[in-house]
Design a protein around this motif. Sequence first.
Motif, PDB file in Angstrom:
ATOM      1  N   ASP A 116       0.826  -1.208   0.000  1.00 30.18           N
ATOM      2  CA  ASP A 116       0.000   0.000   0.000  1.00 30.18           C
ATOM      3  C   ASP A 116       0.859   1.256   0.000  1.00 30.18           C
ATOM      4  O   ASP A 116       0.589   2.202  -0.729  1.00 30.18           O
ATOM      5  CB  ASP A 116      -0.876   0.034   1.263  1.00 30.18           C
ATOM      6  N   ASP A 119       2.251   1.803  -3.335  1.00 25.59           N
ATOM      7  CA  ASP A 119       1.234   2.274  -4.275  1.00 25.59           C
ATOM      8  C   ASP A 119       0.933   3.752  -4.054  1.00 25.59           C
ATOM      9  O   ASP A 119       0.807   4.519  -5.014  1.00 25.59           O
ATOM     10  CB  ASP A 119      -0.051   1.450  -4.107  1.00 25.59           C
ATOM     11  N   ILE A 120       0.817   4.157  -2.797  1.00 21.92           N
ATOM     12  CA  ILE A 120       0.485   5.551  -2.507  1.00 21.92           C
ATOM     13  C   ILE A 120       1.638   6.472  -2.909  1.00 21.92           C
ATOM     14  O   ILE A 120       1.414   7.547  -3.467  1.00 21.92           O
ATOM     15  CB  ILE A 120       0.097   5.712  -1.025  1.00 21.92           C
ATOM     16  N   SER A 121       2.871   6.014  -2.682  1.00 21.73           N
ATOM     17  CA  SER A 121       4.005   6.827  -3.124  1.00 21.73           C
ATOM     18  C   SER A 121       4.007   6.980  -4.638  1.00 21.73           C
ATOM     19  O   SER A 121       4.289   8.051  -5.172  1.00 21.73           O
ATOM     20  CB  SER A 121       5.327   6.188  -2.701  1.00 21.73           C
ATOM     21  N   LYS A 122       3.662   5.903  -5.314  1.00 21.62           N
ATOM     22  CA  LYS A 122       3.632   5.944  -6.775  1.00 21.62           C
ATOM     23  C   LYS A 122       2.561   6.925  -7.244  1.00 21.62           C
ATOM     24  O   LYS A 122       2.788   7.725  -8.154  1.00 21.62           O
ATOM     25  CB  LYS A 122       3.333   4.538  -7.312  1.00 21.62           C
ATOM     26  N   TRP A 123       1.424   6.859  -6.548  1.00 22.63           N
ATOM     27  CA  TRP A 123       0.350   7.785  -6.879  1.00 22.63           C
ATOM     28  C   TRP A 123       0.795   9.236  -6.665  1.00 22.63           C
ATOM     29  O   TRP A 123       0.533  10.108  -7.489  1.00 22.63           O
ATOM     30  CB  TRP A 123      -0.886   7.450  -6.029  1.00 22.63           C
ATOM     31  N   ALA A 124       1.489   9.486  -5.563  1.00 25.22           N
ATOM     32  CA  ALA A 124       1.955  10.847  -5.271  1.00 25.22           C
ATOM     33  C   ALA A 124       2.927  11.324  -6.348  1.00 25.22           C
ATOM     34  O   ALA A 124       2.862  12.469  -6.789  1.00 25.22           O
ATOM     35  CB  ALA A 124       2.632  10.894  -3.901  1.00 25.22           C
ATOM     36  N   GLU A 126       2.926  10.338  -9.422  1.00 23.33           N
ATOM     37  CA  GLU A 126       2.139  10.597 -10.635  1.00 23.33           C
ATOM     38  C   GLU A 126       1.390  11.921 -10.538  1.00 23.33           C
ATOM     39  O   GLU A 126       1.301  12.666 -11.518  1.00 23.33           O
ATOM     40  CB  GLU A 126       1.144   9.445 -10.863  1.00 23.33           C
ATOM     41  N   GLU A 127       0.851  12.226  -9.344  1.00 22.06           N
ATOM     42  CA  GLU A 127       0.145  13.499  -9.149  1.00 22.06           C
ATOM     43  C   GLU A 127       1.056  14.676  -9.494  1.00 22.06           C
ATOM     44  O   GLU A 127       0.619  15.669 -10.026  1.00 22.06           O
ATOM     45  CB  GLU A 127      -0.282  13.658  -7.685  1.00 22.06           C
ATOM     46  N   GLU A 131       6.911  10.674 -12.026  1.00 23.05           N
ATOM     47  CA  GLU A 131       7.106   9.233 -11.862  1.00 23.05           C
ATOM     48  C   GLU A 131       8.340   8.722 -12.602  1.00 23.05           C
ATOM     49  O   GLU A 131       8.971   7.763 -12.173  1.00 23.05           O
ATOM     50  CB  GLU A 131       5.855   8.442 -12.253  1.00 23.05           C
ATOM     51  N   GLU A 158      -0.902  11.648   2.773  1.00 23.11           N
ATOM     52  CA  GLU A 158      -2.357  11.752   2.625  1.00 23.11           C
ATOM     53  C   GLU A 158      -2.957  12.736   3.612  1.00 23.11           C
ATOM     54  O   GLU A 158      -3.881  12.401   4.354  1.00 23.11           O
ATOM     55  CB  GLU A 158      -3.006  10.375   2.811  1.00 23.11           C
TER      56      GLU A 158
END
Lengths: 257, 341
Positions: A116, A119-124, A126-127, A131, A158
Amino acid sequence: MSGILHVENLTCGYDGKPVVKDVNFEVKLGDFVAIVGPNGCGKTTLLRAIAGLIDPHAGQIKVRKVPIKKMSRKEIARRIAFIPQMMEPVQGFTVEDLVLMGRTPYMDRFAFETDDDYDISKWALEELKIEEMAHIPVTQLSGGEFQRVAIARALAQEPQVLLLDEPTSHLDLRFQIKILRLLRKIRRTRSIIATFHDLTLASKFCQKMVLIKNGEMIAAGKPHDVLTKENIWKAFRIKAEVKTNPRNKRSRYIMIP
Amino acid sequence: MKRSQKKKIIATGILSVILIMVCLLSVLFGAVFLTPDEIVNSLWGKFSGFCSTNVYVDIIIWQIRLPRIILSALVGMMLAISGTILQGVLRNPLADPYILGVSAGGSIGAILAMALGLEFWFLGISTVPIFAFLFAIAAVFIVYMLSNTGGKTTPQTLILAGVTVSIFASALLSIIIIITGDLQSIYFWLLGSFSGSDWGAVLAVLPYALIGFGVAYFYSKDLNALLLGEETAYTLGVDVEKVRRFLLIVASILAAATVAVAGLIGFVGLIVPHFVRLIVGPHHKLLIPLSALTGMLIVVIADTIARTIFAPIEIPVGIVMALFGCPFFLYLLRRRRTYIK
């Protein structure tokens, strides 16, 4: 929309001397609040108090009606993220390493990063559209790139409230706009409070503005209501010409030296 | 980081295998050279329950060499972990296990025990290590209290208080030496040595080593957060003041325990963390286990050299490490210029 962050009668400072005096404001979900004022007026101190880095002398700060005084460090860190003006790039860390650090408040003492967290770091990443930089050492980044990494790290926490101390101060024009655009996108799902020196830039990207002088709040509200000729004179002792676009109420400020 | 997970397992595995091989090789060397045959026989004899025929070899291996090798490994590990923790917590590259007064306090404790003739044996243990340990802890406590203002400490005041207390203590030490006139015993104690190793000492430090390692490993997240600066660590949910106090206590107890059983051994605690950081980077989750293993390895090798090269005369292990380690470390440092920035 409900208020996420309440700053109530906040007085705080260092060694018993108040720097910020009796400041009140409310931040709602999706607000992008600019704190402006002359050097030494208490902008950074105010942010540091909201981040829980200094204890208020009086008043309190509440996140979703809960005073942060009653929260543990970890609980605060899951709600409020703070990006200081200067963050030292750590020798030997990659961008991904640094962003993963944002997950620290979610990790138990005897556990390490879970899927998790990755995944959240990857999302950050991408935001912030970085990436592709994930495996680059942070010491190789330019100022503007590093600022984006710092924001991604904060986003990985988050937080409901994102605090930025002069996020654009040592960036070139292109990166200033880029960072502000990214922040404007991010604020949709949370609230952002940032300090600024550039009034035009701040009023263009923020919906709310707090003007401070000598630790006291002079005005708060929509940028074109706060940044009047009179208020600018009161705060900065500078004569300014305000040019307002009648269509979108956006203003430009021309300083008269 | 998933890559570093794999890196970590591989590096830890390789280092562990090397360490075991070095330890076994180290059993061969000494004032009396043993053949691999004799060692295998003796080890096999012990584990399988059959008594080996050569009692002489058994004593050398089981009473002299093995406890010494294991003790030197444990001490190396504790010093390396202590140094890694202190460099992280104090955010200072010059921090080492002795920076907060452990060495000064320990020396005073040891010399007092020797000078006052308190060196009697109590439950089979000499009081010198006990005095050294207690005085080392007391010195750190004094340093912490001196640098604590209103419940807050800063790394700078801690280091300055540590250095000042150390200087004061070494002045006291000189006075005690002058009064008692006993230079020899304290001198050898100050240089550090594993010559008095026995299983008692191994058992005495083993719990510290294991607990110290566990604490350091599970606080690696906090140490990492501190790399970003104190303020950022706070906003990441790390209670810096509390974590710092706790880790300072742990690192100092580790150092004090090594001082008690082996005296002062320089180099490992300062250089090993840097050495490992140069190779694997600053991530403490990787840095702590690899520093521990490297510390073990270096001290075992250095002590083997120290007791064999001029056998039967022993040279202090710290000197061996400094002689061989410093040039190698400087070479590494120059090759990776970016490390110094």
